[in-house]
Scaffold this motif. Structure first.
Motif, PDB file in Angstrom:
ATOM      1  N   LYS A 198       0.860  -1.173   0.000  1.00 18.00           N
ATOM      2  CA  LYS A 198       0.000   0.000   0.000  1.00 18.00           C
ATOM      3  C   LYS A 198       0.907   1.237   0.000  1.00 18.00           C
ATOM      4  CE  LYS A 198      -4.255   1.576   2.090  1.00 18.00           C
ATOM      5  NZ  LYS A 198      -5.228   1.364   3.155  1.00 18.00           N
ATOM      6  N   THR A 199       0.569   2.223  -0.813  1.00 23.42           N
ATOM      7  CA  THR A 199       1.382   3.435  -0.929  1.00 23.42           C
ATOM      8  C   THR A 199       0.600   4.637  -0.419  1.00 23.42           C
ATOM      9  OG1 THR A 199       2.574   2.523  -2.819  1.00 23.42           O
ATOM     10  CG2 THR A 199       2.642   4.905  -2.560  1.00 23.42           C
ATOM     11  N   PHE A 200       1.296   5.487   0.329  1.00 24.40           N
ATOM     12  CA  PHE A 200       0.726   6.715   0.891  1.00 24.40           C
ATOM     13  C   PHE A 200       1.589   7.884   0.439  1.00 24.40           C
ATOM     14  CE2 PHE A 200      -0.265   3.210   3.600  1.00 24.40           C
ATOM     15  CZ  PHE A 200      -1.563   3.418   4.009  1.00 24.40           C
ATOM     16  N   GLN A 201       0.958   9.009   0.165  1.00 24.29           N
ATOM     17  CA  GLN A 201       1.713  10.205  -0.225  1.00 24.29           C
ATOM     18  C   GLN A 201       1.280  11.382   0.633  1.00 24.29           C
ATOM     19  OE1 GLN A 201       0.971  10.421  -4.503  1.00 24.29           O
ATOM     20  NE2 GLN A 201       3.033   9.618  -4.825  1.00 24.29           N
ATOM     21  N   GLN A 202       2.270  12.213   0.958  1.00 25.61           N
ATOM     22  CA  GLN A 202       2.018  13.435   1.710  1.00 25.61           C
ATOM     23  C   GLN A 202       2.874  14.541   1.123  1.00 25.61           C
ATOM     24  OE1 GLN A 202       2.392  13.216   5.953  1.00 25.61           O
ATOM     25  NE2 GLN A 202       1.450  11.212   6.061  1.00 25.61           N
ATOM     26  N   LEU A 222       8.016  16.088  -0.867  1.00 26.59           N
ATOM     27  CA  LEU A 222       7.029  15.109  -1.303  1.00 26.59           C
ATOM     28  C   LEU A 222       7.410  13.768  -0.695  1.00 26.59           C
ATOM     29  CD1 LEU A 222       6.853  16.094  -5.073  1.00 26.59           C
ATOM     30  CD2 LEU A 222       5.369  16.859  -3.217  1.00 26.59           C
ATOM     31  N   VAL A 223       6.567  13.263   0.189  1.00 29.84           N
ATOM     32  CA  VAL A 223       6.839  12.023   0.903  1.00 29.84           C
ATOM     33  C   VAL A 223       5.962  10.917   0.318  1.00 29.84           C
ATOM     34  CG1 VAL A 223       6.836  10.876   3.154  1.00 29.84           C
ATOM     35  CG2 VAL A 223       7.345  13.334   3.007  1.00 29.84           C
ATOM     36  N   THR A 224       6.611   9.846  -0.138  1.00 28.60           N
ATOM     37  CA  THR A 224       5.900   8.675  -0.642  1.00 28.60           C
ATOM     38  C   THR A 224       6.358   7.481   0.173  1.00 28.60           C
ATOM     39  OG1 THR A 224       5.861   9.612  -2.868  1.00 28.60           O
ATOM     40  CG2 THR A 224       5.395   7.249  -2.665  1.00 28.60           C
ATOM     41  N   ILE A 225       5.424   6.812   0.812  1.00 29.68           N
ATOM     42  CA  ILE A 225       5.727   5.682   1.683  1.00 29.68           C
ATOM     43  C   ILE A 225       5.027   4.444   1.126  1.00 29.68           C
ATOM     44  CG2 ILE A 225       5.524   4.774   4.032  1.00 29.68           C
ATOM     45  CD1 ILE A 225       5.178   7.803   4.867  1.00 29.68           C
ATOM     46  N   THR A 226       5.787   3.372   0.961  1.00 32.07           N
ATOM     47  CA  THR A 226       5.231   2.106   0.501  1.00 32.07           C
ATOM     48  C   THR A 226       5.412   1.074   1.610  1.00 32.07           C
ATOM     49  OG1 THR A 226       5.775   2.651  -1.784  1.00 32.07           O
ATOM     50  CG2 THR A 226       5.304   0.334  -1.298  1.00 32.07           C
ATOM     51  N   LEU A 227       4.306   0.497   2.037  1.00 27.30           N
ATOM     52  CA  LEU A 227       4.307  -0.472   3.134  1.00 27.30           C
ATOM     53  C   LEU A 227       3.897  -1.831   2.609  1.00 27.30           C
ATOM     54  CD1 LEU A 227       2.464   1.787   5.706  1.00 27.30           C
ATOM     55  CD2 LEU A 227       4.910   1.362   5.576  1.00 27.30           C
ATOM     56  N   GLY A 228       4.616  -2.842   3.045  1.00 26.68           N
ATOM     57  CA  GLY A 228       4.300  -4.204   2.628  1.00 26.68           C
ATOM     58  C   GLY A 228       3.738  -5.021   3.768  1.00 26.68           C
ATOM     59  N   GLY A 229       3.114  -6.131   3.424  1.00 20.37           N
ATOM     60  CA  GLY A 229       2.633  -7.087   4.408  1.00 20.37           C
ATOM     61  C   GLY A 229       1.702  -6.487   5.443  1.00 20.37           C
ATOM     62  N   MET A 230       1.944  -6.878   6.687  1.00 19.34           N
ATOM     63  CA  MET A 230       1.084  -6.435   7.788  1.00 19.34           C
ATOM     64  C   MET A 230       1.230  -4.944   8.071  1.00 19.34           C
ATOM     65  SD  MET A 230       1.287  -9.830  10.253  1.00 19.34           S
ATOM     66  CE  MET A 230       1.747  -8.854  11.613  1.00 19.34           C
ATOM     67  N   LEU A 231       2.353  -4.350   7.688  1.00 21.08           N
ATOM     68  CA  LEU A 231       2.527  -2.910   7.904  1.00 21.08           C
ATOM     69  C   LEU A 231       1.496  -2.115   7.110  1.00 21.08           C
ATOM     70  CD1 LEU A 231       6.414  -2.543   7.811  1.00 21.08           C
ATOM     71  CD2 LEU A 231       4.932  -2.525   9.819  1.00 21.08           C
TER      72      LEU A 231
END
Length: 105
Positions: A3-7, A70-79
């Motif tokens: 899942k990817t989040f951007q701020q 520009l912050v882009t965070i990609t989380l895998g699995g349970m995170l």
């Protein structure tokens, strides 16, 4: 599942000062992450971070512009299930690093 989040984190520091503060503030930001292993590197004006703990992984790209990061965070699995909370924490940490802490005259 990823899942990817951007701020978008605004600042008034200019690119060079924002990069300096991010580099200086990185240990505090990384201390917010529980255990695991975190690595970072710069590619031009973007700080890239990778994090792994208990078989879970996350990555972040923080691109420093003249007036914002520009912050882009990609989380895998349970995170990914805790994504909003983790993204919010990293966004707040980035804002704290860029905050102008000088006292008004």
């Amino acid at each position: 599942m990823e899942k990817t989040f951007q701020q978008d984190v605004p600042h008034k520091l200019g690119k060079a000062e924002a990069k300096r503060r991010m580099e200086d503030g990185l240990p505090k930001l990384l201390s917010m992450l529980p255990g695991g292993r975190a690595d970072h590197r710069w590619e031009g004006d973007a700080m890239l971070m990778d994090y792994a703990a208990l078989g879970q992984s996350a990555s972040a790209r923080m691109e420093v512009l003249e007036d914002r990061v520009l912050v882009t965070i990609t989380l895998g699995g349970m995170l990914a299930a805790m994504g909003d909370k983790i993204a919010g924490m990293l966004g707040r940490g980035t804002r704290d690093m860029l905050e102008d802490k000088r006292r008004p005259r």
